[in-house]
Design a protein around this motif. Structure first.
Motif, short mmCIF file in Angstrom:
data_model
loop_
_atom_site.label_atom_id
_atom_site.label_comp_id
_atom_site.label_asym_id
_atom_site.label_seq_id
_atom_site.Cartn_x
_atom_site.Cartn_y
_atom_site.Cartn_z
N LYS A 1 10.89 5.29 3.09
CA LYS A 1 10.50 5.02 4.47
C LYS A 1 11.74 4.78 5.33
O LYS A 1 12.76 4.32 4.84
CB LYS A 1 9.58 3.78 4.55
N CYS B 1 -5.48 7.43 -0.91
CA CYS B 1 -4.60 8.36 -0.18
C CYS B 1 -5.40 8.95 0.98
O CYS B 1 -6.54 9.38 0.79
CB CYS B 1 -4.13 9.48 -1.11
N ARG C 1 0.83 -1.20 0.00
CA ARG C 1 0.00 0.00 0.00
C ARG C 1 0.86 1.25 0.00
O ARG C 1 1.77 1.41 0.80
CB ARG C 1 -0.92 0.02 1.23
N HIS C 2 0.58 2.14 -0.93
CA HIS C 2 1.25 3.43 -1.03
C HIS C 2 0.20 4.48 -1.37
O HIS C 2 -0.82 4.17 -1.96
CB HIS C 2 2.32 3.43 -2.13
N SER C 3 0.47 5.71 -1.03
CA SER C 3 -0.47 6.78 -1.36
C SER C 3 -0.51 6.99 -2.86
O SER C 3 0.53 7.08 -3.51
CB SER C 3 -0.06 8.08 -0.66
N ILE D 1 6.46 6.05 -4.81
CA ILE D 1 6.80 5.36 -3.58
C ILE D 1 7.73 6.24 -2.74
O ILE D 1 8.85 6.55 -3.15
CB ILE D 1 7.45 3.99 -3.87
#
Length: 169
Positions: free
Chosen positions: A153, A111, A11-13, A150
């Motif tokens: 992180k 998002c 999962r990514h915005s 992406i």
């Protein structure tokens, strides 16, 4: 690898969406995931809305200061919490996360757009005709990703500790 972990890690915005509509089954599944989120004392102090009308999506986008891309979504979920519930914010945040993971499991990008404490929260509540007993916690625009960016992180070892935190670890 575990399927649930795969969904969470993938999962990514997503802020750019294809014009393909999101199927009703997927919308219902995502909402069902949201309603099954854990809550303090099992209060379930929430109300979930979905908006698909392009004109209404544009109105929401115009109100949300960091959500202009909502206008390009195929659907926008609005998560409201019951103002008088002690832990509505925590509960609705858990529901928002599960909503987004439910969408991700179907390959639908989303998002999180803030609602809590935002100047536009009350305007969106009124626009969607939601009773005054509720306050906007989050908006979740969604659709099939046209583009995925992406974000970098932090490394796990840089943000975790065991036992007690030691300065200089």
């Amino acid at each position: 690898m575990n399927l649930g972990i795969t969904v969470i890690r993938s999962r990514h915005s997503v802020r750019k969406y294809k014009s393909d509509p999101v199927e009703e089954k997927i919308i219902k599944d995502a909402l069902d995931c949201a309603r099954l989120a854990p809550t303090a004392r099992n209060e379930q102090p929430w109300l979930f809305g979905t908006v698909k009308d392009p004109e209404m999506l544009k109105k929401i986008a115009d109100l949300a200061d960091h959500g202009r891309f909502i206008a390009g979504a195929q659907v926008c979920f609005a998560v409201f919490g019951k103002r008088d519930a002690t832990y509505y914010l925590e509960d609705c945040c858990a529901a928002t996360t599960q909503l987004m993971l439910g969408l991700q499991a179907w390959g639908v990008g989303s998002c999180w757009v803030a609602g809590e404490k935002k100047a536009y929260a009350e305007d969106i509540r009124k626009l969607l005709n939601v009773p005054d007993a509720y306050t906007l916690v989050s908006l979740v625009p969604a659709g099939y990703p046209e583009e995925i960016t992406i974000a970098k992180k932090e490394l796990l070892e840089d943000i975790t500790f065991e036992g007690r935190y030691q300065l200089g670890e």
